[in-house]
Design a protein around this motif. Structure first.
Motif, PDB file in Angstrom:
ATOM      1  N   ASP A  23       9.128 -20.566 -19.345  1.00  0.00           N
ATOM      2  CA  ASP A  23       8.391 -18.832 -20.561  1.00  0.00           C
ATOM      3  C   ASP A  23       9.638 -17.853 -19.904  1.00  0.00           C
ATOM      4  O   ASP A  23       9.196 -16.669 -20.815  1.00  0.00           O
ATOM      5  CB  ASP A  23       6.927 -18.902 -19.169  1.00  0.00           C
TER       6      ASP A  23
ATOM      7  N   ILE B  95      -1.891 -19.373 -23.233  1.00  0.00           N
ATOM      8  CA  ILE B  95      -1.303 -20.139 -21.796  1.00  0.00           C
ATOM      9  C   ILE B  95      -0.395 -19.409 -21.104  1.00  0.00           C
ATOM     10  O   ILE B  95      -0.645 -19.575 -18.954  1.00  0.00           O
ATOM     11  CB  ILE B  95      -2.034 -21.043 -22.016  1.00  0.00           C
ATOM     12  N   ARG B  96       0.678 -19.482 -21.395  1.00  0.00           N
ATOM     13  CA  ARG B  96       1.949 -18.989 -20.504  1.00  0.00           C
ATOM     14  C   ARG B  96       1.421 -18.164 -19.605  1.00  0.00           C
ATOM     15  O   ARG B  96       1.787 -17.603 -18.567  1.00  0.00           O
ATOM     16  CB  ARG B  96       2.734 -18.605 -21.415  1.00  0.00           C
ATOM     17  N   LYS B  97       0.641 -16.739 -20.240  1.00  0.00           N
ATOM     18  CA  LYS B  97       0.145 -15.480 -19.352  1.00  0.00           C
ATOM     19  C   LYS B  97      -0.729 -15.513 -18.221  1.00  0.00           C
ATOM     20  O   LYS B  97      -0.477 -15.264 -17.767  1.00  0.00           O
ATOM     21  CB  LYS B  97      -0.166 -14.405 -20.760  1.00  0.00           C
TER      22      LYS B  97
ATOM     23  N   ASN C 172      -1.093 -18.467 -16.534  1.00  0.00           N
ATOM     24  CA  ASN C 172      -0.413 -18.851 -15.733  1.00  0.00           C
ATOM     25  C   ASN C 172       0.058 -18.341 -14.530  1.00  0.00           C
ATOM     26  O   ASN C 172       0.749 -18.863 -13.795  1.00  0.00           O
ATOM     27  CB  ASN C 172       1.365 -20.520 -16.082  1.00  0.00           C
ATOM     28  N   MET C 173       0.684 -17.047 -15.360  1.00  0.00           N
ATOM     29  CA  MET C 173       2.379 -15.986 -14.790  1.00  0.00           C
ATOM     30  C   MET C 173       0.723 -15.879 -13.920  1.00  0.00           C
ATOM     31  O   MET C 173       0.934 -15.112 -12.930  1.00  0.00           O
ATOM     32  CB  MET C 173       2.431 -15.016 -15.423  1.00  0.00           C
TER      33      MET C 173
ATOM     34  N   MET D  56      -0.158 -17.294 -11.025  1.00  0.00           N
ATOM     35  CA  MET D  56       0.608 -17.826 -10.315  1.00  0.00           C
ATOM     36  C   MET D  56       0.881 -16.507  -9.278  1.00  0.00           C
ATOM     37  O   MET D  56       0.728 -16.926  -7.532  1.00  0.00           O
ATOM     38  CB  MET D  56       2.171 -18.109 -10.932  1.00  0.00           C
TER      39      MET D  56
ATOM     40  N   ASP E   4       5.614 -25.446 -18.666  1.00  0.00           N
ATOM     41  CA  ASP E   4       5.312 -24.322 -20.245  1.00  0.00           C
ATOM     42  C   ASP E   4       5.303 -23.395 -18.771  1.00  0.00           C
ATOM     43  O   ASP E   4       5.972 -22.440 -19.550  1.00  0.00           O
ATOM     44  CB  ASP E   4       4.268 -24.385 -20.269  1.00  0.00           C
ATOM     45  N   ARG E   5       5.003 -22.962 -17.766  1.00  0.00           N
ATOM     46  CA  ARG E   5       5.378 -21.963 -17.073  1.00  0.00           C
ATOM     47  C   ARG E   5       6.863 -21.898 -16.540  1.00  0.00           C
ATOM     48  O   ARG E   5       7.435 -20.542 -16.988  1.00  0.00           O
ATOM     49  CB  ARG E   5       4.608 -22.302 -15.323  1.00  0.00           C
TER      50      ARG E   5
ATOM     51  N   LEU F  58       1.969 -24.481  -4.182  1.00  0.00           N
ATOM     52  CA  LEU F  58       1.380 -23.942  -5.678  1.00  0.00           C
ATOM     53  C   LEU F  58       1.829 -24.843  -7.227  1.00  0.00           C
ATOM     54  O   LEU F  58       1.224 -24.313  -7.813  1.00  0.00           O
ATOM     55  CB  LEU F  58       2.683 -23.169  -5.503  1.00  0.00           C
TER      56      LEU F  58
END
Lengths: 1000, 1000
Positions: free
Chosen positions: B476, A953-955, A957-958, A961, B472-473, B188
């Motif tokens: 990270d 999920i983090r990746k 989101n990254m 973005m 979360d983002r 964003l």
């Protein structure tokens, strides 16, 4: 700059959509609704052009022929039917005929055809009794329908209907949601849509990766045979497309292959449903939403369409989703495969998908305890011959003469006569049972944690993570019953305040606050005193609550009296049958009585179960809960309370109360003066508990599964077919029509409506209770549950695919209150198991004897130690056995720890009694806290979100973005008028094993 | 259609913003970074134009004078300073001087000025030892700064810096985030912004409404005196503006008064922080984010600015937020008012706001248990004279001769000699205590529920409800330490694989997957084998874990040995001092030893507390957690484990172990052969537990509050001032500058940095432990906690407003792990209290005696019943008192339930012992399950979201939906190029009391 490219695109979209809309609806959207309505009303009053509402006449001519297009599309073969509304209609051919029709309707007798049709629709679909429905005349209903349908068109839906060819019958309105509306709603509801950025997840390298891929290969045969795209978990290197809330201004970001397929069935039907729920019909009926109209009978039913037939004609060919489900899911042949969850979710929506996912997890999780439970049982069988206490019991030479089990007619008896029962008891009450009970507490915690993780994986795969807000909004719409009562309250308030009638129009309804502010200053004080109640107060609901509490208490009373009745039955039957002089009959009395009592018990439980279900619905109606969700929640709690109590009360009696109040010999406790309280069978209560449990559990499952879920629907179907035939003969004029192949919506209409998941969940939760609460006394429970569930899943699957209408696609982010019930049961089971082991079983006395009292450190002498002495001369007059075979008996033995007759305080509790009691209690504390601590540890050690998923999920989101920022910068630097980012693809590597692929 | 109006507006915005950007940054954004960097590098190598980086020279000329503009703005007086970066610089005047500088830096000795400055910066700001910092030369650092600052400008930040006037010193870079960047990031990050739709919430009419408004009036004096807009809870009819995620395409929807004020401090500083965190500096230093640069010493510190001074010059005038906080919050004068939470949140951000909100809730919730605890204590005082057991103890005529408390030197003693201690014991151990303990379990459950509700209200008021994803983002980003180790791992891997050096450039870093897809096919297999590790594996972290586990175990050992040491101290001291022939000394021995032991205990606890804090940090560093959040969580868990064990271990010993292993007379247990195990003071262990608890709790609070939080900072300040003076004398050339009034950033720089909320929370959690875990033995604990906290809040407030730099505004949706710890402690406390009541206190024996053994049904004879007999002739040789005043003693008594010497099994546990034991255990089960059940009931009955808030959220969602749909339709129908909806206002009426106004 960056901004002027999207509009040029969306302009194009809009232009296109407008064209389409115009062809579909004509100029209707520019005509104001009231004008149209009054026109419609005047038209219908003149008796002209009735039946077909004015709007549909502007549509492209709808052919009455059924051959046109496939069932799932509008007549043009292009627009998909997203929803169906059904209604009864009666054609008003002339004013005279109309009058007669009305008179028929008003005296409450509904034409035959109508009655027959209604038969296939169970009561609860409309929710109100027959009598109320007939309050509205057919004309009123037609006008309401016109207004409502106009409202729907104003909201952007497209409608199609058949000509009302017959004098009366079922009319179908087919709804289609066009792109303009769809995209608007999708944006408002922030529905996530794939963007032009995907990534591929690779398994980690190294040993772990190899193990994972080996696992994947191993379970491959277990995967259902559905297309890859519908089974996100089947391939090793998953390609996942990122998604982002839909926005019409940013169309260039999204991966749109076709406007028709961008939003799938569940989104479309949800959007239609939402529009249906919020469209008001204020002019003709003060009601908001389709559910009010359904409950007043304006419409008959509303449902989305199935994807065609579930059987394939002939050989191969592309299977539609329903056929896929039928073949790869609702089929005993695939019983041992995983369920095609993504397909289920796609076809039935998230709520039902979650139910089956949960069922799957639960069933698979039952495998280890089944195996272990069986192992415990087999361990018992293998070691029963080496068990000292049962050897001692069976040893005739030890010659224990036991005190009689009933007064006068019962004789003394030898302990060795219950040898076989003691050996049977050992099968369920051996050392391994305790360990198994601790294991089951851990298992329960692990199961809950595992489900949380699995649910999280599903939430992620199904884009449910950011659902919260939306759900609340959708569920806010008050129930029609609530609305009706509120309306009544308002009008009664109005009647009471006649002096200010001119102000009554202000602030009518909850949500009309917009533009309310202008007249604020002047009207402030009047508004303050005059404002209408927009919700029911506690006083309105108080009577309902009072009735609720008292009825629930009464029902508890009924349950307890049922249990007590069975006890009385046992006591009286025993004392009566024991008088039978035939010794053979005497010996079998105990078993016969116990068995019949359990069967009576089972029947009572089954009957009360059905009654309680009905009572719970009735009680919840009385509470007037505001929303559907609240209704459901309260109903579930109430019926859970009643049903679980009903099911478990007799079991609890046997486990913890039976035989505890019998008193020592010479001081027996009598019920109603002359019925001696029942004691457990000689080897202890555990074996009785075990029999009781297995009978109720098996009986309930077999009868409920077979009779209620197979036989009764079959009978219903047969009855319906028989009536159908009957009607066919009667109804000659419609013959031509019935011969024609049915349209999809007609086929679906003839199916049963979807009645919610609650009964399915409830059955499983009660079963979970059996599996956990008394597992210490019946280790085979998980095995029985497992066998039942493997069948149950396919049974439910068949029901959902073939026997009921397609349910509305509901989104749920979790299984809601059921999880709380599960976790409540798990906690409760720790306590009951602790008590069963320490009080019902002989584990503690045996252990204590071995380590504290035994002179040799072994179990030898335990039987002697556990039996107290009774001097037969101390029997109360009349209670000693009168014709006795044991003539020289001075001392008889009974199972208890009491001082012998020759001590200072004869028959008082001995020091052993207290030490055993202390040990029992200490064990309860120890077991409860150990199990609770371990459960908490399990819950704490296993994160709710799998680590790999969190990372993913983090990746994501990254990447998202990055993608958005990149889009920004491109827009800033190059600003092409219509730039659209190329499809991007990235590789990510898992550093952990992808648990979502492994969890099931 | 609808779409072409917003872009025209946003076009305008963008145009405007671009203009502004151009004036600010010149053409810098179009120059590619590498070119610029190489230019900069070559420039600095030539020794030209060093110090001022090329970009800043393009800014509007920055006057060196300090009078220009206010401290919070750029030199133009317009642009707000949103963030400050500080660094040490050394001016390179010529290459020769530069060389000498470098040589100074490379041998590790940092110039005096530098050292002095660093003194004000505690170690943990940079996180690495001094030695490492000096690895980078000043030039390297300058180049890195240049690249990083260029990156910041590319990301859209604006920078301002002073000329580096001195040869070396602290340079400040001031950052401003302009509207373009701000709006882009806000979109964003989906930051919610008020839209043009507000509504007013009215209290419900009727009695409930009146009660609510009466309540409002009553607590009005308790409200802090801050502007209404900052105190959403103060006015009865709240006007709330709806908010919606910001979108530049829909600017017309939002209520934008000014671009400068739309986003407040916390949003701005968060956005700057986010850009700082993600800006990479890849050319000169492989590092991402400011935290890496801080840890390598490239920058010295980074913080946002305070709002000017906290004291007002002279009289009235508009107060800024910091002054408001100082006067209305960080002030003992307002000690009994509520805290201005909205202001705190606005000034410090949500995380700190939540901490103080929690503190407030906790402190207020302590009032009822304080009052009740006091009442229990007073009840004890009032009824001590009517208490039969203490009367019997004090009654000399009953003449109980007790067995000696130590071997040989101790004499027999009269029970009446401990009369006063028995009476004191009764004050804490009376019937009311049990009820109070049950109350406290409920209170704990209620407190947790109340906090959840309060938190929910705050989350709603502070727009934190839909936070999840974003958080979360942000969190990270890996910690610099983690990155460094990963880097090392990579390079060692590279060194090992020299044969493929040409491929090393591929896939460098985690997030560079974009555009990676083109070469995919050809390189697939090489990539698979060659891909670099993007995270540490278990093997890398395993040594850390191993050390962790072993050190934690060792520390547990240390704690236990400390407790054991104190026990030894007590035993030895007692036996030594008892030999003192002076009878006066003898009688005070016990008290003296106990008191000194407790003081030693307290000191040990305090010292170990500090040590454990440091050890926990060290251990967590060893674990190499990936992110800051993970680091914090693990650190908290570890230090909680160590500190709570440290604090509570001695208390646990006294409560449950002391005196249980002493053995009966004649069979005493000896430690190391000749030290007899200690027994509790004669009236039972409860009074000792009570003393122990109160001493440790009070001591800890007083010492930690006063010494650690007041005295030590004061000393630090004095030391700093002294050094400052010293430096002033030394550093003659800077005198002119130090005389000038300091700029805001210089003032803030001299403050201590913010060190996180963990220590504050930890202190409170341990206190919560004292309040709940042993409350059954010390009912005054809540009162002491309350008194402490009232002061603690203001102490912390003063610290935050005046003594530390402004913290980064962090958003947290809840108090995170602390809630879990609180709920864990609450659950644990149920068990400990159950055991304290049943085992430590005499409640169970007393009750049992009264209802089971007492011949009269009263407590008379309890003392006699609770003492066993011992025949003095059974003393082991040498242990009977040798010089005794009681010469004719044949039988002495001791407190235990054992059979008398004349029974069959002398001195074995009696039947009473086992029945009391069973009763004790049964009480534990009863109490534990009752308290747990009631707690669960409380948690279940009180919904996590107040009903009124849920309703309000629903209504808000409805209004929002309505507003957006209306906007849609207006756009469709009228499509003006620049339509903007008028401000709308609606009234909503609560049907329930607005709990968020009442909850605090």
């Amino acid at each position: 700059m960056a901004m002027n490219r999207s509009p040029s695109r969306s302009d194009a979209w809009n232009g296109m959509e407008r064209m389409r809309m115009t062809t579909a609806m004509g100029e209707s959207s520019s005509i104001h609704s009231e004008k149209l309505l009054s026109l419609a009303r005047s038209l219908s009053e003149l008796g002209l052009d009735n039946g077909t509402p004015p709007v549909s006449s502007k549509q492209p001519a709808v052919e009455p022929s059924i051959e046109l297009g496939k069932g799932a599309f509008f007549a043009d073969g292009q627009r998909k039917v997203d929803y169906i509304l059904c209604y009864h209609y009666k054609k008003r051919r002339s004013s005279q005929q109309r009058l007669s029709c009305t008179s028929v309707a008003s005296n409450g007798s509904i034409p035959v055809n109508n009655v027959l049709r209604r038969d296939t629709q169970p009561e609860l679909e409309t929710g109100i009794p027959e009598g109320e429905e007939s309050r509205l005349s057919e004309e009123e209903k037609a006008v309401m329908r016109e207004e409502f349908e106009f409202g729907l068109m104003e909201q952007g839906l497209q409608l199609e209907r058949d000509k009302e060819s017959k004098s009366q019958g079922i009319g179908f309105i087919r709804l289609h949601v066009p792109w303009t509306t769809l995209s608007r709603e999708a944006e408002l509801q922030k529905i996530k849509v794939p963007i032009k950025k995907s990534y591929e997840l690779r398994q980690p390298q190294g040993i772990m990766g190899k193990v994972a891929s080996l696992y994947q290969t191993l379970i491959k045969p277990l995967r259902p045979d559905v297309p890859e795209t519908l089974n996100t978990q089947s391939h090793q290197n998953r390609t996942k497309t990122l998604s982002y809330p839909f926005s019409r201004d940013k169309l260039h970001l999204f991966e749109i292959k076709s406007q028709d397929t961008l939003f799938d069935y569940s989104v479309r039907s949800r959007i239609v449903k939402e529009i249906l729920m919020r469209t008001a019909c204020t002019q003709t009926c003060q009601a908001t939403g389709i559910s009010s109209l359904l409950s007043t009978g304006v419409y008959n039913s509303a449902f989305p369409l199935h994807d065609g037939s579930f059987t394939r004609k002939g050989g191969r060919g592309q299977r539609n989703d329903r056929q896929l489900l039928y073949e790869e899911w609702a089929n005993y042949g695939v019983m041992f495969k995983y369920q095609p969850l993504d397909l289920i979710r796609k076809y039935f929506g998230e709520a039902i998908g979650l139910y089956f996912a949960w069922m799957g997890v639960y069933t698979r999780m039952l495998v280890p305890p089944s195996v272990l439970g069986l192992a415990v049982f087999i361990y018992g069988i293998l070691t029963v011959d080496t068990n000292v206490p049962s050897q001692e019991t069976c040893n005739d030479s030890l010659n224990f003469t036991m005190c009689p089990l009933c007064d006068a007619v019962c004789d003394y008896w030898k302990l060795s006569s219950v040898c076989s029962l003691t050996r049977a008891s050992y099968l369920f009450d051996n050392g391994a049972t305790t360990l198994f009970a601790i294991f089951m507490s851990l298992w329960a915690a692990f199961f809950l944690e595992h489900w949380k993780r699995r649910q999280m994986c599903l939430k992620h795969a199904w884009d449910l993570i950011s659902l919260e807000d939306e759900e609340d909004r959708v569920q806010d719409i008050p129930r029609p019953e609530y609305d009706a009562i509120l309306q009544e309250k308002r009008s009664s308030k109005k009647r009471g305040e006649k002096r200010k009638t001119e102000l009554d129009g202000v602030g009518d309804g909850v949500g009309d606050g917009v533009g309310d502010g202008e007249g604020e200053e002047g009207e402030k004080d009047t508004m303050l005193s005059e404002r209408e109640p927009d919700s029911l107060t506690l006083e309105d609901q108080l009577p309902g609550y009072m009735i609720n509490v008292s009825v629930v208490l009464m029902m508890m009373g009924v349950t307890f009296s049922a249990v007590f009745g069975v006890i009385l039955y046992r006591i009286t039957m025993l004392s009566i049958w024991s008088m039978d002089p035939d010794p053979k009959a005497k010996s079998s009395v105990r078993m016969t009585v116990t068995t019949t009592a359990i069967i009576i018990n089972l029947l009572v439980v089954l009957i009360l179960d059905e009654i309680y279900g009905a009572i719970a619905v009735w009680l919840t109606e009385l509470e007037i809960p505001k929303t559907e969700v609240e209704f459901e929640e309260r109903l579930i709690l109430k019926s859970f309370l009643l049903k679980s109590m009903n099911t478990f009360a007799p079991v609890f009696y046997v486990a913890f109360f039976k035989g505890r109040f019998a008193g020592p010999p010479g001081d027996y406790v009598y019920l109603f003066g002359h019925f001696r309280m029942e004691e457990c069978a000689p080897p202890g209560c555990l074996i009785e508990l075990c029999i009781q449990l297995s009978m109720i559990m098996l009986g309930k499952q077999l009868i409920q599964n077979n009779v209620f879920e197979i036989v009764i629907p079959k009978l219903k179907k047969m009855y319906r077919a028989y009536k159908e035939q009957d009607k066919g003969k009667e109804d000659d004029e419609d013959e031509a029509e019935t011969k024609r192949p049915k349209q999809q919506w007609q086929k679906d209409f003839s199916l049963d409506p979807f009645e919610g998941l609650s009964p399915e969940y409830m059955e499983m939760i009660i079963q979970y209770g059996f599996v956990t609460i008394f597992v210490a006394s019946f280790p085979l429970a998980p095995l029985f549950a497992l066998l039942n569930n493997v069948i149950e899943i396919r049974l439910d699957a068949a029901k959902f695919t073939t026997e009921i209408r397609r349910p509305d696609a509901m989104r749920r982010k979790d299984i809601g209150i059921w999880f709380n019930l599960l976790s409540g049961i798990s906690k409760f089971s720790v306590i009951t198991n602790a008590f069963v082991i320490s009080f019902t079983s002989d584990f503690i006395p045996r252990t204590l004897y071995q380590y504290m009292y035994s002179p040799t450190g072994s179990m030898e002498g335990f039987t002697e130690h556990s039996l107290s002495y009774f001097n037969v001369s101390n029997f109360q007059p009349g209670s000693s056995p009168s014709p006795t075979l044991f003539t020289e008996v001075k001392i008889c033995r009974y199972k208890d720890y009491r001082d012998p007759p020759w001590s200072i305080q004869p028959y008082s509790f001995s020091k052993e009694y207290w030490s055993v009691m202390a040990a029992r209690l200490a064990f309860v504390i120890f077991f409860q806290n150990l199990a609770m601590f371990l459960s908490m540890l399990v819950a704490w050690l296993i994160p709710d979100i799998p680590r790999s998923l969190r990372e993913q999920i983090r990746k994501e989101n990254m990447l998202l973005m990055e993608f958005l920022l990149q889009d920004e910068q491109e827009a800033l630097s190059s600003k092409p008028p219509n730039h659209s980012p190329i499809r991007q693809h990235t590789h990510l590597q898992h550093s952990h094993i992808d648990m979502c692929q492994i969890l099931h």
